[in-house]
Design a protein around this motif. Sequence first.
Motif, PDB file in Angstrom:
ATOM      1  N   ILE A   9      -3.181  -0.209  16.336  1.00  9.16           N
ATOM      2  CA  ILE A   9      -4.176   0.755  16.004  1.00  9.16           C
ATOM      3  C   ILE A   9      -4.912  -0.061  15.083  1.00  9.16           C
ATOM      4  O   ILE A   9      -4.611  -0.516  13.971  1.00  9.16           O
ATOM      5  CB  ILE A   9      -3.522   1.890  15.238  1.00  9.16           C
ATOM      6  CG1 ILE A   9      -2.773   2.656  15.981  1.00  9.16           C
ATOM      7  CG2 ILE A   9      -4.580   2.745  14.762  1.00  9.16           C
ATOM      8  CD1 ILE A   9      -1.754   3.928  15.313  1.00  9.16           C
ATOM      9  N   ARG A  10      -6.388   0.020  15.189  1.00 10.63           N
ATOM     10  CA  ARG A  10      -7.331  -0.820  14.561  1.00 10.63           C
ATOM     11  C   ARG A  10      -8.576   0.197  14.098  1.00 10.63           C
ATOM     12  O   ARG A  10      -8.697   1.217  14.865  1.00 10.63           O
ATOM     13  CB  ARG A  10      -8.077  -1.883  15.326  1.00 10.63           C
ATOM     14  CG  ARG A  10      -6.844  -3.140  15.491  1.00 10.63           C
ATOM     15  CD  ARG A  10      -7.507  -4.211  15.970  1.00 10.63           C
ATOM     16  NE  ARG A  10      -6.354  -5.228  16.517  1.00 10.63           N
ATOM     17  CZ  ARG A  10      -5.928  -6.079  15.514  1.00 10.63           C
ATOM     18  NH1 ARG A  10      -6.191  -6.098  14.289  1.00 10.63           N
ATOM     19  NH2 ARG A  10      -5.065  -6.942  15.877  1.00 10.63           N
ATOM     20  N   ARG A  11      -9.225  -0.086  13.100  1.00 13.21           N
ATOM     21  CA  ARG A  11     -10.446   0.533  12.949  1.00 13.21           C
ATOM     22  C   ARG A  11     -11.447   0.095  14.048  1.00 13.21           C
ATOM     23  O   ARG A  11     -11.452  -1.039  14.343  1.00 13.21           O
ATOM     24  CB  ARG A  11     -11.137   0.093  11.518  1.00 13.21           C
ATOM     25  CG  ARG A  11     -10.172   0.663  10.297  1.00 13.21           C
ATOM     26  CD  ARG A  11     -11.053   0.728   9.063  1.00 13.21           C
ATOM     27  NE  ARG A  11     -10.450   1.730   7.956  1.00 13.21           N
ATOM     28  CZ  ARG A  11     -10.672   2.893   7.947  1.00 13.21           C
ATOM     29  NH1 ARG A  11     -11.819   3.413   8.584  1.00 13.21           N
ATOM     30  NH2 ARG A  11     -10.253   3.556   6.908  1.00 13.21           N
ATOM     31  N   ALA A  19      -4.422  -1.177  11.253  1.00  8.31           N
ATOM     32  CA  ALA A  19      -4.520   0.040  10.445  1.00  8.31           C
ATOM     33  C   ALA A  19      -2.930   0.491  10.926  1.00  8.31           C
ATOM     34  O   ALA A  19      -2.553   1.044   9.757  1.00  8.31           O
ATOM     35  CB  ALA A  19      -5.279   0.953  10.989  1.00  8.31           C
ATOM     36  N   ASP A  37      -2.878   1.817   6.917  1.00  8.71           N
ATOM     37  CA  ASP A  37      -4.261   2.044   6.376  1.00  8.71           C
ATOM     38  C   ASP A  37      -4.113   3.543   5.999  1.00  8.71           C
ATOM     39  O   ASP A  37      -3.527   4.652   6.364  1.00  8.71           O
ATOM     40  CB  ASP A  37      -5.323   2.452   7.651  1.00  8.71           C
ATOM     41  CG  ASP A  37      -6.811   2.596   7.281  1.00  8.71           C
ATOM     42  OD1 ASP A  37      -6.813   3.280   6.276  1.00  8.71           O
ATOM     43  OD2 ASP A  37      -7.449   2.264   7.848  1.00  8.71           O
ATOM     44  N   LEU A  40      -5.593   6.844   7.767  1.00 11.26           N
ATOM     45  CA  LEU A  40      -5.049   7.057   9.107  1.00 11.26           C
ATOM     46  C   LEU A  40      -4.080   8.436   9.230  1.00 11.26           C
ATOM     47  O   LEU A  40      -4.326   9.066  10.024  1.00 11.26           O
ATOM     48  CB  LEU A  40      -4.242   6.124   9.637  1.00 11.26           C
ATOM     49  CG  LEU A  40      -3.639   5.956  11.218  1.00 11.26           C
ATOM     50  CD1 LEU A  40      -4.765   6.199  11.990  1.00 11.26           C
ATOM     51  CD2 LEU A  40      -2.642   4.863  11.323  1.00 11.26           C
ATOM     52  N   PHE A  94      -7.911  10.127  18.295  1.00 12.93           N
ATOM     53  CA  PHE A  94      -8.937   9.254  17.689  1.00 12.93           C
ATOM     54  C   PHE A  94     -10.314   9.633  17.849  1.00 12.93           C
ATOM     55  O   PHE A  94     -11.318   9.512  17.341  1.00 12.93           O
ATOM     56  CB  PHE A  94      -8.553   7.828  17.689  1.00 12.93           C
ATOM     57  CG  PHE A  94      -7.395   7.339  17.101  1.00 12.93           C
ATOM     58  CD1 PHE A  94      -6.895   8.028  15.802  1.00 12.93           C
ATOM     59  CD2 PHE A  94      -6.571   6.222  17.614  1.00 12.93           C
ATOM     60  CE1 PHE A  94      -5.745   7.540  15.324  1.00 12.93           C
ATOM     61  CE2 PHE A  94      -5.597   5.911  16.973  1.00 12.93           C
ATOM     62  CZ  PHE A  94      -5.044   6.648  15.868  1.00 12.93           C
ATOM     63  N   TYR A 101     -10.865   5.090  14.788  1.00 10.57           N
ATOM     64  CA  TYR A 101      -9.741   4.250  14.995  1.00 10.57           C
ATOM     65  C   TYR A 101      -9.641   4.028  16.423  1.00 10.57           C
ATOM     66  O   TYR A 101     -10.129   4.930  17.440  1.00 10.57           O
ATOM     67  CB  TYR A 101      -8.465   4.590  14.559  1.00 10.57           C
ATOM     68  CG  TYR A 101      -8.447   4.660  13.208  1.00 10.57           C
ATOM     69  CD1 TYR A 101      -7.947   3.644  12.205  1.00 10.57           C
ATOM     70  CD2 TYR A 101      -8.800   5.938  12.347  1.00 10.57           C
ATOM     71  CE1 TYR A 101      -7.758   3.805  10.986  1.00 10.57           C
ATOM     72  CE2 TYR A 101      -8.818   5.945  11.151  1.00 10.57           C
ATOM     73  CZ  TYR A 101      -8.333   4.918  10.316  1.00 10.57           C
ATOM     74  OH  TYR A 101      -8.019   4.906   9.037  1.00 10.57           O
TER      75      TYR A 101
END
Length: 109
Positions: A9-11, A19, A37, A40, A94, A101
């Motif tokens: 999971i990334r921004r 994240a 993160d 999150l 998301f 995200y």
Amino acid sequence: MPELPRYTIRRAKGGGPPAGALYDLPLHGQVALHADDPELMPLLVSGGMIVPRRPPFLDAADAGVHGAYRPRPQPNVFFAPPIEDVATALARAFADAGGAYAIEPAARA
């Protein structure tokens, strides 16, 4: 936890470190979401993906119990498998939250 996650999971903007990550735990019959993160988890709570976390834990560091409560910086949350369904549900959450995200299959060595 397994050494390598199945999903990362990334921004969506700004890059940076992951994240969070999704791990498959077949021996336990669970899928684990590890969050790095701090923003999150509140997003997933507000989106109805998870129930609100327990109150912060009592700090029992090296010098004994300090009597101060603080939030856990890296919580783990567990879901029922299959991991692909969890990843799809997270992607929807998301997107519904404005796309801050993104979830993607993790690079496998």
